[in-house]
Write a protein that holds these residues in place. Sequence first.
Motif, PDB file in Angstrom:
ATOM      1  N   SER A  69       0.843  -1.197   0.000  1.00  0.00           N
ATOM      2  CA  SER A  69       0.000   0.000   0.000  1.00  0.00           C
ATOM      3  C   SER A  69       0.875   1.243   0.000  1.00  0.00           C
ATOM      4  N   LEU A  70       0.477   2.219  -0.784  1.00  0.00           N
ATOM      5  CA  LEU A  70       1.151   3.513  -0.826  1.00  0.00           C
ATOM      6  C   LEU A  70       0.173   4.554  -0.303  1.00  0.00           C
ATOM      7  N   THR A  71       0.510   5.192   0.793  1.00  0.00           N
ATOM      8  CA  THR A  71      -0.396   6.151   1.417  1.00  0.00           C
ATOM      9  C   THR A  71      -0.454   7.452   0.616  1.00  0.00           C
ATOM     10  N   PRO A  72      -1.526   8.226   0.780  1.00  0.00           N
ATOM     11  CA  PRO A  72      -1.586   9.533   0.114  1.00  0.00           C
ATOM     12  C   PRO A  72      -0.407  10.423   0.488  1.00  0.00           C
ATOM     13  N   LEU A  93      -2.608   0.623  -8.617  1.00  0.00           N
ATOM     14  CA  LEU A  93      -4.064   0.514  -8.575  1.00  0.00           C
ATOM     15  C   LEU A  93      -4.615   1.446  -7.511  1.00  0.00           C
ATOM     16  N   LEU A  94      -5.668   2.174  -7.855  1.00  0.00           N
ATOM     17  CA  LEU A  94      -6.362   2.969  -6.847  1.00  0.00           C
ATOM     18  C   LEU A  94      -7.158   2.034  -5.951  1.00  0.00           C
ATOM     19  N   SER A  95      -7.132   2.319  -4.647  1.00  0.00           N
ATOM     20  CA  SER A  95      -7.877   1.490  -3.705  1.00  0.00           C
ATOM     21  C   SER A  95      -8.889   2.361  -2.969  1.00  0.00           C
ATOM     22  N   HIS A  96     -10.156   2.228  -3.365  1.00  0.00           N
ATOM     23  CA  HIS A  96     -11.226   2.996  -2.740  1.00  0.00           C
ATOM     24  C   HIS A  96     -11.964   2.187  -1.682  1.00  0.00           C
ATOM     25  N   THR A 116      -6.025   5.177  -1.224  1.00  0.00           N
ATOM     26  CA  THR A 116      -4.640   4.732  -1.185  1.00  0.00           C
ATOM     27  C   THR A 116      -4.303   4.116  -2.540  1.00  0.00           C
ATOM     28  N   PHE A 117      -3.064   3.662  -2.678  1.00  0.00           N
ATOM     29  CA  PHE A 117      -2.605   3.106  -3.940  1.00  0.00           C
ATOM     30  C   PHE A 117      -1.959   1.760  -3.666  1.00  0.00           C
TER      31      PHE A 117
END
Length: 494
Positions: A69-72, A93-96, A116-117
């Motif tokens: 995961s890549l945080t904002p 990938l965008l994670s909503h 997050t990404f």
Amino acid sequence: MEQAFGLVHHGTATVGGRSGITANTICCDVCIVGAGPAGLAAALRLADLGRDICVVAPLPGDGNRRWESLTPGAWKILDALGLGTALAQSHCLLSHAASVSWGDREVNRDGHAEVTFLIDRARFDACLMDAARRRGVRLLTPAVASRPQKIGDAWLLPVTTDQTTVSLCAAHVIDASGRKALTGSRRHRLSPATLALCARWRGPPAPPGVTRIEATAESWCWSASLADGAHYAAVFVDPRSLRAARDEPATAFLAAVGRSSPRWDGTLASPVTACDASASRIARAPGLEDTIAAGEAALSLDPLSSQGIQRALVDGQQSAIVVNTLIVHPERRRIAVAFHAERQAEASRRDSAMCHGLYREQATTYQSPFWSRYCGQDTPVEHQLRSPVPLDNLLPETRLRLSPRARLEDTAVIDGDLIALAPALVHPELDRPVAFLAGRSIGSLLARAFSGASAASLFDGWRADSLPEGTALELLRWFWQRGLLVDSSATDAS
């Protein structure tokens, strides 16, 4: 490979004022060992400062391609480094949507959580390397560096490539080589030993980018659904349980997943890899204290915090500023190195306190050895603001003064691209000394408060200094509610 750099000198080299070293030698200002987020963030920052940088990138690791995961916050740092466009091409990938089963809570967030990404670490790191190369950073890859040796005023590192062995001569070394820490020695574990078992698997279909966190009595799991319909999962277990049962990683992975909810049903689609996921700190080896360690070569955070990449990017940039300070102002070595050590210790304390609270919450649901061992650690208590001073007590005519519990003292801070001493505000309600707020020095913001100015005149003065009205109001509230500025007519007890 090295010939392409045009940097190789044959024969006798002069290093740090001493001659007699015979080798193929590549010279640069700064050698960075490791090409992960910390090392490449440092390389990019130093390259932008005009430094001659050489990065030694090791051979690619075997096993699964990891997803993280890549945080904002991490994305903002990357964008500030000028990598926003490049990273858009790294197939993130965008994670909503997220599902969290923790303690007695079951939370499903769909479309409302902070975005997050999800990133493929292999592609992500390759994207950073390409950006560094375009910005003038020289890359030796695939290559492996051996422990550096101090020769005079410089460092000499033997570097083995797929073709030959060369010597890399640099005035400064940043070790960003990860948990193995090229320049490290003693490892101090900050949390109980934790092993991450990672694999792809085929299970119930889910939209791409959906993440899931779930705890069981003896483990916790994180997974993400990928664009190709597969899932990526990391299961965190006590390595002692594997040794006791003499389990293989795949067996332990399937057992942990089997104890989870039916949503984890599926079959393995790749081998299971295992890696150490314990939070730890690494001390510098004797004789290598003058090297700068960044990222996991200095500090590994608990995976539960999901702050690993963001912290690595921050630490890489701070390492670059420390090294730049050593180049420009070598007389500031003590304060620059102390600044870097304190920032790393601060990150460790903050991460440990946050994760300890989450583990303690889980331990009340599962009273098992796996969870109780986390709660038995000596963990710093997370700093919490006491009951804020009511804003109703702050009137425009209230005359303000600095709290008797606060003081201004010189502290090492980042000032542009250097570490310098600057006045900072110290107070029990602050996690750390504060030298700048809203882009202004704390001294300039508080200059009027020392004369007992009213709240209205302090606000007007900040506005006259070109602070936006909303920012000036937020600063006034911030100082007041933390008890940093107090009513000059009130007693110390009140």
